[in-house]
Write an enzyme that holds these catalytic residues in place. Structure first.
Site, PDB file in Angstrom:
ATOM      1  N   ALA A  63       2.767  -7.165  -5.617  1.00  0.00           N
ATOM      2  CA  ALA A  63       2.500  -8.319  -6.005  1.00  0.00           C
ATOM      3  C   ALA A  63       2.930  -8.564  -7.632  1.00  0.00           C
ATOM      4  O   ALA A  63       3.437  -7.575  -8.182  1.00  0.00           O
ATOM      5  CB  ALA A  63       0.905  -8.389  -6.261  1.00  0.00           C
ATOM      6  N   GLY A 106       1.384  -4.654  -2.731  1.00  0.00           N
ATOM      7  CA  GLY A 106       1.678  -5.874  -1.688  1.00  0.00           C
ATOM      8  C   GLY A 106       2.999  -5.606  -0.998  1.00  0.00           C
ATOM      9  O   GLY A 106       2.939  -6.463  -0.136  1.00  0.00           O
ATOM     10  N   GLU A 109       1.884  -3.756   1.841  1.00  0.00           N
ATOM     11  CA  GLU A 109       1.034  -4.228   2.735  1.00  0.00           C
ATOM     12  C   GLU A 109       1.741  -5.424   3.477  1.00  0.00           C
ATOM     13  O   GLU A 109       1.432  -5.545   4.737  1.00  0.00           O
ATOM     14  CB  GLU A 109      -0.031  -5.102   1.824  1.00  0.00           C
ATOM     15  CG  GLU A 109      -0.881  -4.041   1.049  1.00  0.00           C
ATOM     16  CD  GLU A 109      -1.865  -4.365  -0.014  1.00  0.00           C
ATOM     17  OE1 GLU A 109      -1.247  -5.072  -0.975  1.00  0.00           O
ATOM     18  OE2 GLU A 109      -2.893  -4.331  -0.098  1.00  0.00           O
ATOM     19  N   GLU A 129      -1.566   0.753  -6.627  1.00  0.00           N
ATOM     20  CA  GLU A 129      -2.427  -0.152  -7.390  1.00  0.00           C
ATOM     21  C   GLU A 129      -3.443   0.581  -8.158  1.00  0.00           C
ATOM     22  O   GLU A 129      -3.757   0.005  -9.327  1.00  0.00           O
ATOM     23  CB  GLU A 129      -3.351  -1.069  -6.350  1.00  0.00           C
ATOM     24  CG  GLU A 129      -2.605  -1.861  -5.570  1.00  0.00           C
ATOM     25  CD  GLU A 129      -1.877  -1.523  -4.392  1.00  0.00           C
ATOM     26  OE1 GLU A 129      -1.672  -0.291  -4.120  1.00  0.00           O
ATOM     27  OE2 GLU A 129      -1.174  -2.571  -3.505  1.00  0.00           O
TER      28      GLU A 129
END
Ligand code: 3HC
Ligand code: NAI
Length: 703
Positions: A63, A106, A109, A129
């Site tokens: 992200a 992310g 993911e 994270e």
């Protein structure tokens, strides 16, 4: 599509390419672009399968961390990634993630939402994270266990270190390793899946690897115990394990809701604010005004170190570990043999602990050439001096180096207190002289304080910053003041710890309070580890500089006068057994009593809160002065020095960030009270007063 995400075709296989340099973060527009591509692919009957790949040097690295601040400030609701990953997963045509570089957070993911993952052998995948004080927030804790099982996913999500493609293949996270061209390999893989007519395999549907709660319990307990020990004080690692564990008991959608709730709570926490500050801080300190990508640097192909003591030996190892051959010069054969024995023992220790192969240790050792002459120094590109701390000796060594070394050799000193300008004055090339202040043990500690003298050339600064990267350290540029930044702040920090003991706290109470605050070690125990005699000698030498009438600590000098130098004499603030386990010592109590009597102090009960505030705010107040005087470039530079060199807890972001988060008004109020109660050494730094009055934090100055 968009500039950030492009869609192309190789016959019946669609190719979705993410183009968001440098790391293809999922910035606004990227997830939406991927979703639009999936929609187009679903609608196009001619397309049978798709490949998702990153343009440039990497797959998606996560992200966009900058967006998190907007969520915290309420300017944005969430990162909206989960819904888009669900759309990939729901695509009826097989979607294959093609991974090179790193698939992190992310990014992984997103790949987990694809039906298959292929990777080049050099690729890395991970859920880092927790290093930002959060947990995966787009299904990492729910999809990863479905591929690799709960025990392994718990470790990956709570520790945060990435794994290589080979391990990912073995664990079932990756389906194939591609030799040769990744895109072509991924297209062939996707084509074969489409040709086999298999239904798209959704990760969320897989349950066979989840096991049951009883079977997973021992592994989860072990992961929790490990996380509690390794990441003391941090919330995210334990929450990550709980979220992974929830996989075995909750249906997928509920597991996702659980993960999301915990992710959002953590994202709004001070811990994640602090750790994100540290993430960007590590990159910010590398940026030095006046030094650009175009600034010339000197190639460091051959180095030399003068002095093979505690620091010189560690510095030689740090250079050799980075593949740089190093001449190690001592003043006597005996000292040289001692220094080399320590280096050898260190490498042997690493081999014994399984951290280094015997052959790697041997080749590193072979890069270090021990000698008692300056032979070969004329070829060195960099010399680091690490002899005893004394101006006359340093100047003599630099005059010798000036006579021997080539004109463009960088001459560096590891001094911890002396003026770089005065040292440089012993040479005819002060522009080539710089301080490289390593921290003990130099081959381990991440901090490298780089001290610029008045004449140091930008090229030499750029070279030293580059050296920090080469030896895998965090280089922070500081100005030439006494103690530079780290030790200048450490002085009032440790002094306050001693005052608290004189006023009634026990050494153990002081150390425990700071340990509970999150410091790796309390200030008095740290003194015992580093050696109390070092500061004692400096205090004696510079006693004439003390402000008349200013309170001076008494106990540490008395400990040294009693021969208690710390761990090396097995007695300091504590006594130490043969395994270096510490315990309280009645002899220390007697020394403290005597100091209290001498100072006329009636001891009182002191709370852990007062102990922590006085010691931490002493650090902050001095940091504010340093900042105002321009000896640190930014407040984040001070934070990085304390995070990487002094055991300050990363989840508090460093002393300056901690103070800003507490509120500088609150900090100032306490400091003013301490000034009233304890004297002039607590006068608040003018910068702190100004910022507090303006309702700002230190970071507002950083730009
Ligand atoms: N978001 C925003 N910026 C990022 C970023 C990210 N995820 N990752 C890197 N950057 C920026 C850096 O700040 C740097 O900017 P700068 O040049 O202005 O200083 C630039 O990209 C290059 O980064 P590095 O200097 O670190 O480049 P390296 O090649 O040394 O390392 C990397 C690349 C390994 C990808 C490293 O940058 C990294 O570890 N990045 C963070 C990865 C990460 O933590 N991802 C998870 C994010 S949280 C998440 O995904 C939540 C999700 O679960 C919902
Ligand atoms: P040390 O006493 O362990 O080692 C100094 C070495 O220099 C000795 O082995 C000595 O024989 C050698 N030496 C003296 N004169 C020499 C000469 N002319 N040529 C070659 N070798 C010579 O000292 P330490 O702790 O390694 O400190 C070295 C420097 O690093 C000092 O400036 C110190 O302030 C600084 N420093 C020390 C730290 C520590 O934790 N010990 C931390 C950071 C900096």
């Amino acid at each position: 599509m968009s500039e950030l995400v492009s869609l192309s075709r190789d016959n019946e296989v669609a190719i979705i390419t993410v183009n968001n340099p440098p790391v293809n973060a999922l910035s606004p527009g990227v997830p939406e672009g991927i979703a639009a591509a999936i929609e187009a692919i679903t609608a196009d009957a001619a397309i049978q399968a798709a490949v998702l790949i990153g343009g440039g040097r990497t797959f998606i690295a996560g992200a966009d961390i900058k967006e998190f601040a907007k969520i915290r400030a309420g300017q944005k609701k969430d990162i909206g990634l989960s819904q888009i990953i669900a759309r990939i997963e729901d695509c009826p045509k097989p979607v294959v993630a093609a991974i090179h570089g790193t698939a992190l957070g992310g990014g992984l993911e997103t790949a987990l939402g694809c039906h298959y993952r292929v990777a080049v052998a050099s690729a890395k995948v991970g859920q880092p994270e927790v290093k930002l004080g959060i947990i995966p927030g787009a299904g990492g804790t729910q999809r990863l266990p479905r591929l690799c099982g709960i025990p392994k996913a718990a470790v990956l999500c709570s520790v945060g270190d990435p794994i290589g493609a080979a391990e990912a293949l073995e664990l079932g996270i990756v389906d194939a390793i591609i030799e040769g061209d990744l895109l072509q390999g991924a297209i062939a893989f996707a084509r074969a899946r489409a040709a086999a007519g298999e239904a798209a395999r959704r990760t969320c549907d897989l349950t066979s690897r989840l096991g049951d709660s009883d079977a997973n319990k021992p592994a989860l307990d072990a992961a929790r115990a490990d996380a509690a020990r390794r990441f003391r004080g941090q919330r995210a690692p334990l929450v990550a394990i709980d979220a992974v564990a929830a996989c075995a008991t909750l249906p997928f959608d509920q597991g996702m809701a659980y993960e999301r709730e915990e992710f959002e709570k953590l994202l709004k926490s001070s811990q994640s604010a602090a750790m994100i500050h540290a993430f960007f801080g590590e990159r910010a300190v590398a940026k030095v005004p006046g030094v650009t990508k175009d600034t010339r640097t000197y190639d460091i192909r051959r180095a030399a170190v003068v002095g093979a003591g505690t620091m010189g030996g560690g510095i030689a190892m740090a250079l050799a570990n980075a593949g740089i051959p190093v001449l190690l010069k001592e003043s006597s054969q005996e000292a040289l043999d001692r220094g080399m024995a320590t280096i050898r023992a260190n490498y042997e220790g690493s081999v014994a602990r399984g951290r280094l192969s015997a052959s790697a240790a041997a080749s590193r050792l072979a890069l270090i050439t021990p000698q008692i002459s300056y032979d070969g120094f004329e070829q060195a590109d960099l010399v680091i001096e690490a002899v005893f701390e004394g101006m006359a000796l340093k100047k003599q060594v630099f005059a010798e180096l000036d006579a021997i070394c080539k004109p463009d050799c960088v001459l560096a000193s590891n001094t911890s207190t002396l003026s770089i300008d005065e040292i440089a004055s012993a040479t005819g090339r002060p522009q080539m002289v710089i301080g490289t202040h390593f921290f003990s043990p130099a081959n381990v500690m991440r901090l490298l304080e780089i001290v610029r003298g008045a004449a140091t050339a930008p090229e030499v600064i750029a070279t030293a910053m580059g050296l920090a990267r080469t030896v895998k350290k965090v280089g922070v540029l500081v100005g030439n003041c006494r103690g530079f930044v780290g030790n200048r702040m450490f002085h009032p920090y440790r002094r306050e710890a001693q005052f608290l003991v004189e006023e009634g706290a026990t050494p153990a109470q002081v150390d425990q309070a700071l340990y509970n605050f999150g410091m790796a070690m309390g200030p008095l125990a740290t003194g015992d580890l580093a050696g109390l005699d070092v500061g004692w000698r400096i205090r004696k030498e510079y006693a004439h500089l003390n402000n008349p009438g200013e309170r001076q600590p008494l106990v540490e000098d008395a400990l040294c006068e009693a021969g208690r130098y710390g761990q090396k004499t097995r007695a300091g603030w504590y006594r130490y057994d043969e395994k270096r386990q510490s315990s309280a010592d009645p002899a220390v109590d007697a020394i403290i009593e005597a100091a209290r009597a001498q100072a006329g102090i009636v001891p009182r009960e002191i709370s852990a809160e007062e102990i922590t505030e006085r010691i931490i705010y002493a650090l902050v107040n001095e940091g504010a002065r340093i900042l105002e005087e321009g000896f640190a470039l930014r407040s984040v530079d001070i934070d990085m020095i304390y995070l990487t060199g002094y055991g300050f807890p990363v989840w508090r972001g460093g002393p300056m960030f901690h103070a800003s988060l507490t509120g500088l008004g609150v900090v100032l109020e306490r400091i003013r009270e301490f000034e009233r109660l304890h004297g002039a050494h607590w006068a608040p730094a003018p910068l702190l007063v100004r910022l507090a009055e303006e309702g700002r934090g230190f970071e507002s100055l950083d730009g």
